[in-house]
Design a protein around this motif. Structure first.
Motif, PDB file in Angstrom:
ATOM      1  N   GLY A   1       0.788  -1.223   0.000  1.00  0.00           N
ATOM      2  CA  GLY A   1       0.000   0.000   0.000  1.00  0.00           C
ATOM      3  C   GLY A   1       0.821   1.275   0.000  1.00  0.00           C
ATOM      4  N   VAL A   2       2.131   1.173  -0.224  1.00  0.00           N
ATOM      5  CA  VAL A   2       2.986   2.363  -0.259  1.00  0.00           C
ATOM      6  C   VAL A   2       2.821   3.062  -1.602  1.00  0.00           C
ATOM      7  CG1 VAL A   2       5.361   3.241  -0.165  1.00  0.00           C
ATOM      8  CG2 VAL A   2       4.669   1.328   1.298  1.00  0.00           C
ATOM      9  N   THR A   3       2.580   4.367  -1.548  1.00  0.00           N
ATOM     10  CA  THR A   3       2.540   5.181  -2.771  1.00  0.00           C
ATOM     11  C   THR A   3       3.948   5.648  -3.076  1.00  0.00           C
ATOM     12  OG1 THR A   3       0.295   5.937  -2.302  1.00  0.00           O
ATOM     13  CG2 THR A   3       1.601   7.252  -3.845  1.00  0.00           C
ATOM     14  N   VAL A   4       4.473   5.273  -4.236  1.00  0.00           N
ATOM     15  CA  VAL A   4       5.840   5.625  -4.617  1.00  0.00           C
ATOM     16  C   VAL A   4       5.802   6.729  -5.662  1.00  0.00           C
ATOM     17  CG1 VAL A   4       8.003   4.803  -5.630  1.00  0.00           C
ATOM     18  CG2 VAL A   4       6.680   3.307  -4.112  1.00  0.00           C
ATOM     19  N   LEU A   5       6.459   7.846  -5.383  1.00  0.00           N
ATOM     20  CA  LEU A   5       6.529   8.972  -6.307  1.00  0.00           C
ATOM     21  C   LEU A   5       7.949   9.093  -6.845  1.00  0.00           C
ATOM     22  CD1 LEU A   5       4.444  11.643  -4.332  1.00  0.00           C
ATOM     23  CD2 LEU A   5       3.649   9.957  -6.014  1.00  0.00           C
ATOM     24  N   GLU A   6       8.107   8.893  -8.153  1.00  0.00           N
ATOM     25  CA  GLU A   6       9.420   8.950  -8.788  1.00  0.00           C
ATOM     26  C   GLU A   6       9.470  10.083  -9.806  1.00  0.00           C
ATOM     27  OE1 GLU A   6      11.371   4.962  -9.651  1.00  0.00           O
ATOM     28  OE2 GLU A   6       9.249   4.437  -9.833  1.00  0.00           O
ATOM     29  N   GLY A   7      10.674  10.319 -10.329  1.00  0.00           N
ATOM     30  CA  GLY A   7      10.834  11.286 -11.408  1.00  0.00           C
ATOM     31  C   GLY A   7      11.297  12.644 -10.927  1.00  0.00           C
ATOM     32  N   ALA A   8      11.647  13.483 -11.888  1.00  0.00           N
ATOM     33  CA  ALA A   8      12.195  14.804 -11.568  1.00  0.00           C
ATOM     34  C   ALA A   8      11.228  15.650 -10.750  1.00  0.00           C
ATOM     35  CB  ALA A   8      12.573  15.524 -12.867  1.00  0.00           C
ATOM     36  N   GLY A   9       9.932  15.489 -10.997  1.00  0.00           N
ATOM     37  CA  GLY A   9       8.948  16.284 -10.264  1.00  0.00           C
ATOM     38  C   GLY A   9       8.782  15.867  -8.825  1.00  0.00           C
ATOM     39  N   ALA A  10       9.280  14.655  -8.481  1.00  0.00           N
ATOM     40  CA  ALA A  10       9.128  14.145  -7.121  1.00  0.00           C
ATOM     41  C   ALA A  10      10.335  14.530  -6.268  1.00  0.00           C
ATOM     42  CB  ALA A  10       8.945  12.643  -7.151  1.00  0.00           C
ATOM     43  N   THR A  11      10.699  15.781  -6.349  1.00  0.00           N
ATOM     44  CA  THR A  11      11.779  16.331  -5.532  1.00  0.00           C
ATOM     45  C   THR A  11      11.165  17.268  -4.505  1.00  0.00           C
ATOM     46  OG1 THR A  11      13.354  16.203  -7.354  1.00  0.00           O
ATOM     47  CG2 THR A  11      13.910  17.677  -5.540  1.00  0.00           C
TER      48      THR A  11
END
Length: 399
Positions: free
Chosen positions: A194-204
């Protein structure tokens, strides 16, 4: 050297304990270990302490050789010329040789609001404070974990296991060390928890407030508890003492782990930068560097030339809650390959490795010098011969 030799080890982590134990091979060496805490901190289990699913301390009497004198204090300054260490309590300790094994901790976050509102997890005290905060927070409170390295992944998985709403903000890719195949397996397990993972350049992360985390793409995440695992740094003791350090504060040494400034000072663990090519900050490296730092001292006492350091990496293990994990295999040059062991088997291997670390410390305490590593890293030697000294990429908190 005639008579008794006094060796002071600064730092009672994995590298410092291994070095102190190895030094007791000689009966004419008196070993003193300086550490700010009276108990050994098993850092690779701090995420379990935070979640309340495990402990992260051990009695020094269990992991230190009986001949090692433990001084519970903080080293405030080293005087290389006088061969003394000034303690925070005001006392001083003299030495013939010094092992510098001060380890690493959380790097001071430069993101606005992070220092005030985010909780690091790099030390025992930080983990204990975070555990208290989480106990006081409602079970439904949103938790944000910042950092996509092993510590961030393990903390997010551990907290999500009991059902907390956890978001992992990567600031790039999930698990930068991992091979893409291993990364996909980790992502699937986190999703299952159930962990929401936010990746990518915008996820800084651009700022942290008491109840929210703002990202570079403009998103604002509600966050009752924000955990900061992004980046590790080393104490500035060496720099404050006038010794040469790299840009991260690690002590500059040659390939025998000897300070470039002083032949009586050797370094081990996260705080060492041999030849400007420090190894990945990890328990895996510390357990090998500690004994080799001690061997440099012992060889000099025996009138022999110290041997160049040899550290072999085999991969990275990451727990994914109490029932799963991953062991990402790698070459001895510390580059991940396609092979990995995941799921329950990966979790069992990770747990076996964690238990094995304490067993190695105990074994070295009782049989100093019995543990040996026969490894080589041809790529490192080739790079050194070619004069190529860039520091390898690290993510801190590696296993």
């Amino acid at each position: 050297m005639a008579g008794n030799t006094d060796v002071v080890v600064i730092g009672g982590g994995y590298a410092g304990v291994m070095a102190a134990n190895r030094l007791t091979r000689r009966a004419d060496v008196t070993v003193t270990l300086i550490n700010p805490r009276p108990r050994f901190v098993d850092r690779i289990r701090l995420h379990q302490l935070v979640a309340g699913s495990g402990a992260a301390v051990a009695d020094y009497r269990d992991v230190l050789a009986g001949r090692v004198r433990l001084v519970v204090d903080t080293a405030a300054r080293i005087d290389p010329a006088g061969r003394t260490v000034t303690l925070a309590s005001g006392g001083t300790l003299g030495y013939d040789y010094l092992v510098y094994a001060v380890g690493s901790g959380a790097a001071g976050p430069r993101v606005p609001g992070a220092a005030e509102h985010a909780h690091p997890i790099a030390t025992l005290e930080e983990a204990q404070r975070l555990r208290s905060v989480l106990r006081s927070a409602p079970e439904a409170a949103a938790v944000t974990v910042v950092g996509a390295g092993p510590t961030g992944i393990e903390t997010a998985a551990e907290l999500a296991g009991p059902g907390r709403a956890v978001t992992l903000v990567c600031g790039g890719v999930l698990g930068p060390y991992l091979h893409p195949r291993g990364r996909r397996a980790v992502a699937e397990r986190l999703a299952g928890l159930g962990v929401t993972v936010l990746e990518g350049a915008g996820a800084t992360v651009t700022s942290v407030t008491r109840d929210a985390v703002r990202l570079g793409d403009g998103r604002e995440l509600p966050s009752a508890v924000t955990v900061w695992t992004a980046g590790f740094g080393v104490p500035d003791l060496a720099a404050r003492s006038g010794l040469s350090t790299d840009d991260q504060g690690r002590l500059c040494t040659d390939e025998t782990l000897t300070s470039v400034d002083d032949g009586r000072i050797v370094a081990a663990g996260d705080s060492a930068a041999p030849s400007g090519r420090p190894y990945r900050m990890s328990c895996q490296a510390a357990m090998q560097l500690g004994p080799q730092a001690a061997e440099t001292v012992l060889r000099r006492l025996a009138g022999r030339e110290p041997a160049p350091v040899e550290v072999g990496f085999f991969g990275q293990c990451v727990s994914l809650g109490r029932r799963a994990g991953i062991f990402q295999f790698a070459g001895r040059d510390d580059v991940a390959n396609r092979g990995f062991l995941g799921g329950r088997a990966g979790g069992m291997l990770k747990e076996a490795i964690c238990r094995g670390i304490l067993r190695q410390l105990r074994f070295e305490a009782r049989h100093p010098g019995a543990l040996k590593w026969r490894v080589s890293n041809d790529r490192r030697r080739e790079a050194l011969r070619a004069g190529n000294h860039p520091a390898p990429a690290t993510e801190g908190g590696g296993r």
